[in-house]
Scaffold this active site. Structure first.
Site, PDB file in Angstrom:
ATOM      1  N   LYS B 292      51.852  54.532  29.445  1.00 39.41           N
ATOM      2  CA  LYS B 292      52.897  53.746  28.713  1.00 39.41           C
ATOM      3  C   LYS B 292      52.003  52.824  27.597  1.00 39.41           C
ATOM      4  O   LYS B 292      51.187  53.254  26.703  1.00 39.41           O
ATOM      5  CB  LYS B 292      54.081  53.340  29.543  1.00 39.41           C
ATOM      6  CG  LYS B 292      54.766  54.303  30.087  1.00 39.41           C
ATOM      7  CD  LYS B 292      56.123  53.779  30.696  1.00 39.41           C
ATOM      8  CE  LYS B 292      55.853  52.927  32.055  1.00 39.41           C
ATOM      9  NZ  LYS B 292      57.070  52.742  32.802  1.00 39.41           N
ATOM     10  N   VAL B 294      50.156  48.672  27.322  1.00 43.32           N
ATOM     11  CA  VAL B 294      49.749  47.763  28.095  1.00 43.32           C
ATOM     12  C   VAL B 294      49.089  46.393  27.204  1.00 43.32           C
ATOM     13  O   VAL B 294      48.938  45.349  27.635  1.00 43.32           O
ATOM     14  CB  VAL B 294      48.593  47.932  29.003  1.00 43.32           C
ATOM     15  CG1 VAL B 294      47.285  48.522  27.988  1.00 43.32           C
ATOM     16  CG2 VAL B 294      47.763  46.974  30.010  1.00 43.32           C
ATOM     17  N   GLU B 296      50.794  44.045  24.267  1.00 43.25           N
ATOM     18  CA  GLU B 296      51.499  42.872  24.152  1.00 43.25           C
ATOM     19  C   GLU B 296      52.251  42.590  25.524  1.00 43.25           C
ATOM     20  O   GLU B 296      52.361  41.228  25.742  1.00 43.25           O
ATOM     21  CB  GLU B 296      52.562  43.346  23.094  1.00 43.25           C
ATOM     22  CG  GLU B 296      51.902  43.317  21.874  1.00 43.25           C
ATOM     23  CD  GLU B 296      53.212  43.901  20.766  1.00 43.25           C
ATOM     24  OE1 GLU B 296      54.106  44.266  21.106  1.00 43.25           O
ATOM     25  OE2 GLU B 296      52.656  43.669  19.473  1.00 43.25           O
TER      26      GLU B 296
END
Lengths: 284, 363
Positions: B292, B294, B296
């Site tokens: 998925k 990482v 922000e």
């Protein structure tokens, strides 16, 4: 950057002659940590000539002579930090230089530059004034010695005349029974300009009564000096926390008597008192 | 040391901050990316993408994903910098979308080339297509585990047969929706979850706050490159620590007061504690190999965790950042009137010490 003339004298006499000849547009380059930043400003008053004194070897080094330590102005902060003489006879100066800038700045920046730049946050100055330092200024027409406590008139302004070159810093060794400290408060833990600082020296006799007290706050008074009103509260007494608190409060009051109440006073008033107390406790 | 424990000058506190956060652009707008995987005759591979890497490691992630699909080592891959004259505009590098968008497109592109290569491999070896795999730079039989041909032999054969070894991978994010006026919708196609815990030591007499311990935990779906994930997590915390404690940007009469890093303070290595990083892998069907986001998410939790820790230590809450000396000690900021000492040194008459910095610095 404005163009400038560059000179690199190899002796004090040559440097003084250049200073006399070039007048007010000339700036001395020692470590360059202030001057090189200033040169990049677009202001009209930046230097038109740079006199690079780094080649003058007689202006480097730390020496002792009987009861005196002599530090030459081109000595870097790192050299002071590593000096056994300073560590033994002026440990508060060692503490102060350890907190200046970053390793790179300490490797370049000099004690002479720190004094002559005369910024109110100069970290070497409070310890040197507490140590009773005197400095020697040389010009093409002679030389004179000035007590460092009388050298500064305003932030960035000193009594040095045009044409005068700082050639020596000298102070008595701290007696072996004296205890000293330097406290610095900055906004971060490295590369930090002093928001406030305090240099302190305490000496006591065998019964524990304080026989000497010296307190020099930094970045708080218009010019550095010992705060005798606070020192006198201590001398003749045995040190207690209450006494140190009282001395801190006195320094705070004296600061406000000089500066009046300003935007920063709400913070500095309590915190300088705390730093003084801690500096005195550190001497304990 | 802790608030309830004693009346010491320095008090410690712990603070926690948690988040769940939408991945990629979601309903904010068009969200698609292209990555091209071009296998050369000699078995080297060129990957390019419309997703721009400005240092966060997107190129490495996309290359790793392509290498994984093609069963080759990373040294065969060269990544070309983004240029929309030869690869499609893939939107901005924002919203922590590099890996999930560019990486999905890379996977898609590499899978196309892989299908061609396996097809040619089946023709070359007479082995059934379904019993072939690409592994460790070889074409292998999944039944006998025999190496049938090297990757370079396979690519040469593919070239000689006139088969295309270029894959154009396109990834369009799943549908999302947002009703602006009613304030609801399925705004994101998936979410990441994270938590930060900070331990601080507050000097209650000066307001100086030190972060002395820190833990950062993030669900990243799947860590494509663990070193880079840890790097993102530590960098995010360090940056968030600066936001929480140091970085002040003031504007006076439309003129910014902090114009350089001598006034705009960012944390040094002496200000950032050791950071414990914990990667949670919660593989997501929407991401390449379950990955998925990482970037922000790592940055947004440090400041709230730190101010929560300050409140835990002092009993007083800070509502305005940064939690600098004045705000922590006094509960509000102090604003300098006029210029700094170093700026007025040439008009010094009325001057007393307001603040100090090296002569010559600009504020």
């Amino acid at each position: 950057m404005k163009p400038f003339e560059y000179y690199s004298p190899q002796s004090v006499a040559e440097a003084c002659a250049l200073l006399a000849q070039l007048g007010s547009g000339a700036k001395i380059l020692a470590g360059g940590t202030d001057v090189l930043v200033e040169l990049r400003k677009s202001a009209d008053d930046v230097a038109s000539s740079i006199i690079d004194i780094t080649g003058i070897s007689s202006l480097k080094g730390i020496e002792e002579s009987s009861n005196t330590i002599v530090i030459k102005p081109l000595t870097t902060h790192t050299e002071i930090l590593r000096s056994a003489l300073v560590g033994t006879y002026a440990p508060l100066l060692k503490t102060a230089v350890a907190g200046i800038g970053s390793p790179q700045i300490r490797n370049r920046g000099t004690i002479g530059g720190n004094i002559m730049n005369a910024a109110a946050c100069a970290d070497t100055v409070p310890p040197l004034i507490a140590l009773g330092a005197r400095i020697r200024l040389q010009s093409s027409t002679g030389d004179r010695t000035v007590a460092l406590s009388e050298f500064f008139t305003k932030p960035y302004i000193t009594v040095a005349q045009r044409g005068e070159l700082l050639v020596e810093i000298r102070f008595p060794k701290l007696p072996s029974d004296a205890r000293s400290s330097f406290m610095k408060l900055g906004r971060r833990n490295a590369l930090s300009i002093s928001r406030l600082s305090v240099a302190a020296i305490l000496t006591r006799d065998q019964s524990g009564v304080l026989t000497d007290a010296r307190i020099v706050p930094g970045a708080s008074l218009p010019t550095w000096h010992r705060v005798s009103e606070a020192e006198n509260l201590l001398i003749g007494h045995k040190p207690t926390r209450e006494l140190f608190v009282e001395a801190g409060k006195k320094v705070s009051d004296i600061m406000i008597s000089f500066t009046g109440r300003r935007w920063s006073t709400e913070y500095k008033e309590p915190v300088i008192a705390v730093l003084v107390r801690r500096a005195l406790e550190e001497c304990h | 040391m802790y608030r309830g424990a004693s009346d010491g000058e320095k008090k410690r506190g712990v603070g926690l901050a948690c988040s769940y956060r939408g991945v990629s652009l979601g309903a904010e707008g068009a969200d698609a990316a292209e990555t091209i995987v071009s296998v050369q005759t000699d078995g080297s591979v060129i990957v390019s993408s419309g997703v721009t890497d400005m240092g966060q490691g997107a190129q490495t992630q996309m290359s790793q994903i392509a290498a994984e699909v093609l069963g080759i080592s990373m040294d065969r891959i060269q990544f070309l910098n983004t240029n929309t004259s030869r690869v499609a505009d893939s939107g901005p590098t924002v919203a922590s979308r590099g890996t999930i968008m560019g990486g999905s497109a890379a996977k898609n592109a590499a899978e196309k080339v892989r299908a061609t290569l396996l097809d040619v491999g089946a023709e070359m070896t007479g082995v059934d297509l379904n019993d072939l795999d690409l592994e460790d730079n070889y074409l292998v039989s999944t039944k006998t585990h025999e190496r049938m041909a090297s990757f370079s032999e396979l690519t040469a054969a593919c070239f000689n047969k006139g088969r295309p070894m270029i894959g154009l991978g396109w990834h369009n994010s799943p549908p999302t929706s947002w009703h602006e006026e009613e304030g609801h919708g399925d705004a994101y196609f998936t979410f990441v979850y994270g938590a930060n815990a900070a331990e601080v030591e507050v000097d209650t007499e000066t307001g100086k706050t030190d972060v002395i311990d820190f833990a950062s935990v993030h669900d990243v779906g799947k860590a494509i490159n663990r070193g880079m994930v840890v790097g993102q997590m530590c960098g995010g915390v360090a940056m968030g620590l600066g936001y929480g404690l140091l970085e002040e940007f003031e504007i006076e009469d439309a003129i910014p007061k902090q114009l350089n890093f001598d006034g705009y303070l960012i944390p040094t290595s002496m200000d950032v504690p050791r950071i414990k990083t914990i990667i949670v892998e919660n593989e997501d069907p929407m991401g390449p190999f379950g990955a998925k986001s990482v970037g922000e998410p790592t940055n947004e939790l440090a400041a709230p965790a730190i101010v929560n820790a300050i409140a835990n230590a002092t009993g007083r809450r800070i509502y305005e950042l940064p939690a600098n000396l004045e705000r922590v000690l006094l509960g509000h900021k102090l604003t300098r009137q006029g210029k700094r000492g170093s700026e007025q040194k040439n008009s010094i008459d009325a001057m007393v010490v307001d603040s100090c910095k090296i002569r010559g610095g600009k504020a």
